[in-house]
Each structure stands twice: as structure tokens, then as C-alpha cells.
Design a protein around this motif. Structure first.
Motif, mmCIF file in Angstrom:
data_model
loop_
_atom_site.group_PDB
_atom_site.id
_atom_site.type_symbol
_atom_site.label_atom_id
_atom_site.label_comp_id
_atom_site.label_asym_id
_atom_site.label_seq_id
_atom_site.Cartn_x
_atom_site.Cartn_y
_atom_site.Cartn_z
ATOM 1 N N ASP A 1 -8.530 1.014 0.792
ATOM 2 C CA ASP A 1 -7.570 0.306 1.647
ATOM 3 C C ASP A 1 -7.166 1.152 2.849
ATOM 4 O OD1 ASP A 1 -7.697 -1.858 -0.057
ATOM 5 O OD2 ASP A 1 -5.755 -1.462 -1.013
ATOM 6 N N VAL A 2 -6.969 2.442 2.634
ATOM 7 C CA VAL A 2 -6.616 3.340 3.737
ATOM 8 C C VAL A 2 -7.754 3.408 4.744
ATOM 9 C CG1 VAL A 2 -6.144 5.740 4.378
ATOM 10 C CG2 VAL A 2 -4.945 4.711 2.441
ATOM 11 N N LEU B 1 0.849 -1.194 0.000
ATOM 12 C CA LEU B 1 0.000 0.000 0.000
ATOM 13 C C LEU B 1 0.885 1.245 0.000
ATOM 14 C CD1 LEU B 1 -2.751 1.357 0.099
ATOM 15 C CD2 LEU B 1 -2.739 1.038 2.594
ATOM 16 N N TYR B 2 1.985 1.195 0.712
ATOM 17 C CA TYR B 2 2.945 2.310 0.748
ATOM 18 C C TYR B 2 3.373 2.677 -0.679
ATOM 19 C CZ TYR B 2 7.380 4.705 1.828
ATOM 20 O OH TYR B 2 8.418 5.603 1.915
ATOM 21 N N ILE C 1 2.557 10.264 1.353
ATOM 22 C CA ILE C 1 1.982 10.142 2.693
ATOM 23 C C ILE C 1 2.213 11.426 3.478
ATOM 24 C CG2 ILE C 1 2.194 8.900 4.889
ATOM 25 C CD1 ILE C 1 2.579 6.329 3.157
ATOM 26 N N GLU D 1 -6.974 2.570 -3.407
ATOM 27 C CA GLU D 1 -6.095 2.889 -2.284
ATOM 28 C C GLU D 1 -6.862 3.626 -1.186
ATOM 29 O OE1 GLU D 1 -5.103 2.959 -5.519
ATOM 30 O OE2 GLU D 1 -3.769 1.236 -5.222
ATOM 31 N N GLN D 2 -7.811 4.481 -1.592
ATOM 32 C CA GLN D 2 -8.657 5.141 -0.586
ATOM 33 C C GLN D 2 -9.395 4.096 0.236
ATOM 34 O OE1 GLN D 2 -11.178 8.480 -1.550
ATOM 35 N NE2 GLN D 2 -9.862 9.071 -3.260
ATOM 36 N N LEU E 1 -7.868 12.709 1.162
ATOM 37 C CA LEU E 1 -7.510 11.686 0.170
ATOM 38 C C LEU E 1 -7.980 12.097 -1.225
ATOM 39 C CD1 LEU E 1 -8.298 8.451 2.213
ATOM 40 C CD2 LEU E 1 -6.038 9.399 1.690
ATOM 41 N N ALA F 1 1.608 0.953 6.229
ATOM 42 C CA ALA F 1 1.307 0.683 4.822
ATOM 43 C C ALA F 1 2.381 -0.178 4.160
ATOM 44 C CB ALA F 1 1.137 1.995 4.055
ATOM 45 N N LEU G 1 1.791 5.938 9.469
ATOM 46 C CA LEU G 1 1.112 5.568 8.230
ATOM 47 C C LEU G 1 2.064 4.876 7.260
ATOM 48 C CD1 LEU G 1 -1.105 8.732 7.650
ATOM 49 C CD2 LEU G 1 -1.832 6.477 8.486
ATOM 50 N N LEU H 1 0.428 4.080 -2.762
ATOM 51 C CA LEU H 1 0.073 5.450 -2.389
ATOM 52 C C LEU H 1 1.050 6.476 -2.944
ATOM 53 C CD1 LEU H 1 -0.984 4.892 1.319
ATOM 54 C CD2 LEU H 1 -2.478 5.586 -0.564
#
Length: 124
Positions: free
Chosen positions: A110-111, A8-9, A18, A107-108, A98, A62, A58, A12
Motif C-alpha cells: 500500500d505504501v 493505512l496510518y 511513520i 502495508e508495504q 520498510l 495515510a 506521510l 502502519l
């Protein structure tokens, strides 16, 4: 590397993306009439430290190559009297951030799913 194998990192946009989210989100939270009380008596140095801890948390959560040196969420938020209403206002600001940062829908989701796992440690 396909999106399915990326963290995810990575999806994103890494550390800078981030950090951009944190740079947009924290001023929103501080300026909010309901949530601003949590920062009302904090010095700017403390706020900057908190922002760095948020970025580190975060990033590490991630799947990024960042070490989070902060405390556990339950300990950090204990006694703050964060209500369900506060949580919902926070989620609205997070969604707006976001969207403003043009984080893709997947990704939104998932966050938000990750953030929702923290609710039990934050809301009293």
C-alpha cells in the motif's frame, strides 16, 4: 476494528512508526552516492524541517490525524532534476527501510502504491 476498516496510518502503527521510517530513510538517502547531492548544501535545521514535513505528509496521506503544512509535491520537486534512475534508487532505499522497520507485506504494498502515485510530480 478490523484491518479492512483501519486506515493505512493505523495499520502502519501510527505516528511513531511513520517517524521511525523517516528516521531510517532520510539518512540512507543523504548517504547515498547518487542521491546525496540533494542534501549536499542543506543545513541540519533544514534537514530536520524536511524530515518533519515528510512525517506529516506521510501521516496525513495515510489517513492520520495530522495536518501537512508543506507545499505540493510538484512544486517542492520542480527543478531538482530528479531522474528515473534517482527514483529507482530511492525506491530501493524505501523498500530497505520498510523491511528494516518490519512493516507487514500488505502495508508495504500500500505504501509503495501510494508513493508511485507521486512519481509524476517528482521525476522530471
Amino acid at each position: 476494528m478490523s484491518d479492512k476498516t483501519k486506515t493505512l496510518y493505523e495499520r502502519l502503527g501510527g505516528y511513531d512508526a511513520i517517524a521511525a521510517v523517516a528516521n531510517d530513510l532520510l539518512p540512507r538517502l543523504r548517504a547515498d552516492p547518487q542521491l546525496g547531492r540533494f542534501w549536499a548544501h542543506r543545513g541540519e535545521d533544514g534537514v530536520q524541517r524536511e524530515k518533519q514535513l515528510l512525517i506529516d505528509f506521510l501521516s496525513a496521506s495515510a489517513g492520520g490525524p495530522v495536518y501537512y503544512r508543506g507545499r505540493e509535491m510538484a512544486l517542492v520537486h520542480r527543478g531538482m532534476r530528479i531522474s528515473e534512475s534517482d527514483w529507482n534508487v530511492f525506491l530501493g532505499h524505501a523498500a530497505a527501510t520498510l523491511a528494516k522497520c518490519r512493516v507487514p507485506e500488505a502495508e508495504q504494498r500500500d505504501v509503495v502504491a501510494f508513493v508511485q502515485t507521486l512519481k509524476k510530480d517528482i521525476v522530471e
